[in-house]
Design a protein around this motif. Structure first.
Motif, PDB file in Angstrom:
ATOM      1  N   GLU A 149      11.868 -86.559 -70.202  1.00 13.43           N
ATOM      2  CA  GLU A 149      11.821 -85.218 -69.624  1.00 13.43           C
ATOM      3  C   GLU A 149      12.888 -84.325 -70.248  1.00 13.43           C
ATOM      4  O   GLU A 149      12.636 -83.162 -70.586  1.00 13.43           O
ATOM      5  CB  GLU A 149      12.027 -85.288 -68.107  1.00 13.43           C
ATOM      6  CG  GLU A 149      12.012 -83.928 -67.428  1.00 13.43           C
ATOM      7  CD  GLU A 149      12.395 -83.985 -65.965  1.00 13.43           C
ATOM      8  OE1 GLU A 149      12.573 -82.907 -65.356  1.00 13.43           O
ATOM      9  OE2 GLU A 149      12.541 -85.106 -65.426  1.00 13.43           O
ATOM     10  N   PRO A 196      16.715 -78.850 -65.916  1.00 13.45           N
ATOM     11  CA  PRO A 196      16.859 -77.409 -66.173  1.00 13.45           C
ATOM     12  C   PRO A 196      18.307 -76.937 -66.178  1.00 13.45           C
ATOM     13  O   PRO A 196      18.683 -76.097 -67.000  1.00 13.45           O
ATOM     14  CB  PRO A 196      16.063 -76.775 -65.019  1.00 13.45           C
ATOM     15  CG  PRO A 196      15.038 -77.803 -64.665  1.00 13.45           C
ATOM     16  CD  PRO A 196      15.749 -79.113 -64.828  1.00 13.45           C
ATOM     17  N   VAL A 241      19.956 -77.998 -69.461  1.00 14.68           N
ATOM     18  CA  VAL A 241      19.537 -77.117 -70.552  1.00 14.68           C
ATOM     19  C   VAL A 241      20.258 -75.779 -70.449  1.00 14.68           C
ATOM     20  O   VAL A 241      20.750 -75.241 -71.450  1.00 14.68           O
ATOM     21  CB  VAL A 241      18.012 -76.915 -70.530  1.00 14.68           C
ATOM     22  CG1 VAL A 241      17.598 -75.852 -71.545  1.00 14.68           C
ATOM     23  CG2 VAL A 241      17.288 -78.223 -70.817  1.00 14.68           C
ATOM     24  N   ALA A 282      12.347 -80.947 -72.606  1.00 15.75           N
ATOM     25  CA  ALA A 282      12.899 -79.671 -72.169  1.00 15.75           C
ATOM     26  C   ALA A 282      13.760 -79.033 -73.250  1.00 15.75           C
ATOM     27  O   ALA A 282      13.706 -77.816 -73.467  1.00 15.75           O
ATOM     28  CB  ALA A 282      13.714 -79.876 -70.890  1.00 15.75           C
ATOM     29  N   GLU A 325      11.670 -77.589 -76.037  1.00 15.78           N
ATOM     30  CA  GLU A 325      11.008 -76.349 -75.632  1.00 15.78           C
ATOM     31  C   GLU A 325      11.987 -75.184 -75.598  1.00 15.78           C
ATOM     32  O   GLU A 325      11.632 -74.056 -75.922  1.00 15.78           O
ATOM     33  CB  GLU A 325      10.380 -76.533 -74.242  1.00 15.78           C
ATOM     34  CG  GLU A 325       9.631 -75.318 -73.739  1.00 15.78           C
ATOM     35  CD  GLU A 325       8.981 -75.556 -72.388  1.00 15.78           C
ATOM     36  OE1 GLU A 325       8.653 -74.563 -71.718  1.00 15.78           O
ATOM     37  OE2 GLU A 325       8.794 -76.729 -72.004  1.00 15.78           O
ATOM     38  N   ALA A 326      13.240 -75.456 -75.220  1.00 17.97           N
ATOM     39  CA  ALA A 326      14.215 -74.385 -75.032  1.00 17.97           C
ATOM     40  C   ALA A 326      14.938 -73.974 -76.307  1.00 17.97           C
ATOM     41  O   ALA A 326      15.450 -72.855 -76.400  1.00 17.97           O
ATOM     42  CB  ALA A 326      15.242 -74.813 -73.984  1.00 17.97           C
TER      43      ALA A 326
END
Length: 250
Positions: free
Chosen positions: A189, A157, A160, A193, A196-197
């Protein structure tokens, strides 16, 4: 696939064509004659026959490290070997800077780090830090590149978030810790991510590197490129420029 003519090869040890190889491994056994016999039996099952244990060293009370020497009868054909060849020109730093300046008309932004619990920054620093690797300056040396090195143990996270904040063109991740395929799990992973972002058209290039990666598995892991051992900063910089300018033109 290579274009070499078909020729069957066998390993070279003492004389041409003798098929001699040397392998090393660790067994979860205390050092003993039985342990050495077990190591020889394992080597025979691997196709080494005769198998000679030439070195055995205890690794604490419950493990033993072995080196085994012997002959294999297998042959290999280089003409059917598939590898990932470099499909872009290798540029000098001056050429990279010029290409970025004319092709992107702004600085190229690179965010990098080691994700998960990986604390080994030697690989990512070799590519990003100005001191570089193998006689080449790192990406910080390139005038038209902005480099943000996040260091070790970066969560996905946070990676990102930094990529979004910096409007990164490329994200470089180094993975050295490979126990239980941690490097593969972390890469998948990360890839999920970022997808998705970011909208597909705005997603930064995802590049991973490390000694245990297979260069041919980039699509399977959801990244744009995999670099393995021996990769130099110039190779990475040349790839980034090539792909980003190609993307901009399409």
């Amino acid at each position: 696939m290579t274009s070499e003519p078909k020729r069957l090869l066998v390993p070279y040890g003492d004389t041409t064509g003798d098929g001699m190889v040397q392998v090393s491994f660790t067994l979860p056994m205390a050092h003993s004659k039985v342990a050495e016999g077990t190591a020889a039996q394992l080597a025979q099952k691997m196709g080494i026959d005769p198998a000679l244990v030439v070195h055995a060293k205890p690794m604490g009370p419950d493990f033993t490290f072995f080196v085994v020497y012997g002959r294999v009868n297998h042959t290999v054909d280089p003409s059917v070997v598939e590898v990932v060849e470099r499909d872009y020109p290798l540029l000098t730093p001056k050429e990279v800077n010029a290409a970025v300046k004319t092709g992107l008309r702004r600085r190229l932004v690179v965010v990098g780090g080691c994700i998960g619990t990986d604390a080994h920054t030697v690989g990512i620093d070799a590519i990003l830090n100005i001191k570089g690797f193998a006689g080449e300056k790192g990406l910080e040396y390139y005038r038209e590149l902005k480099v943000v090195n996040l260091g070790a143990q970066v969560s996905v996270p946070d990676l990102v978030e930094q990529a979004l904040a910096e409007k990164a063109d490329a994200v470089l991740v180094s993975q050295v810790v490979t126990q239980r395929d941690a490097h593969l799990l972390n890469t998948r992973e990360m890839s999920a991510a970022f997808r998705e972002a970011f909208p597909a058209a705005r997603r930064p290039l995802l590049v991973v590197g490390g000694p245990r990666f297979d260069e041919s598995k980039s699509a399977e892991l959801g990244v744009d490129r995999i670099f393995t051992r021996g990769t130099t900063p110039g190779e990475v910089a040349s790839y980034l420029v090539h792909r980003l300018i190609e993307r901009r033109a399409s």
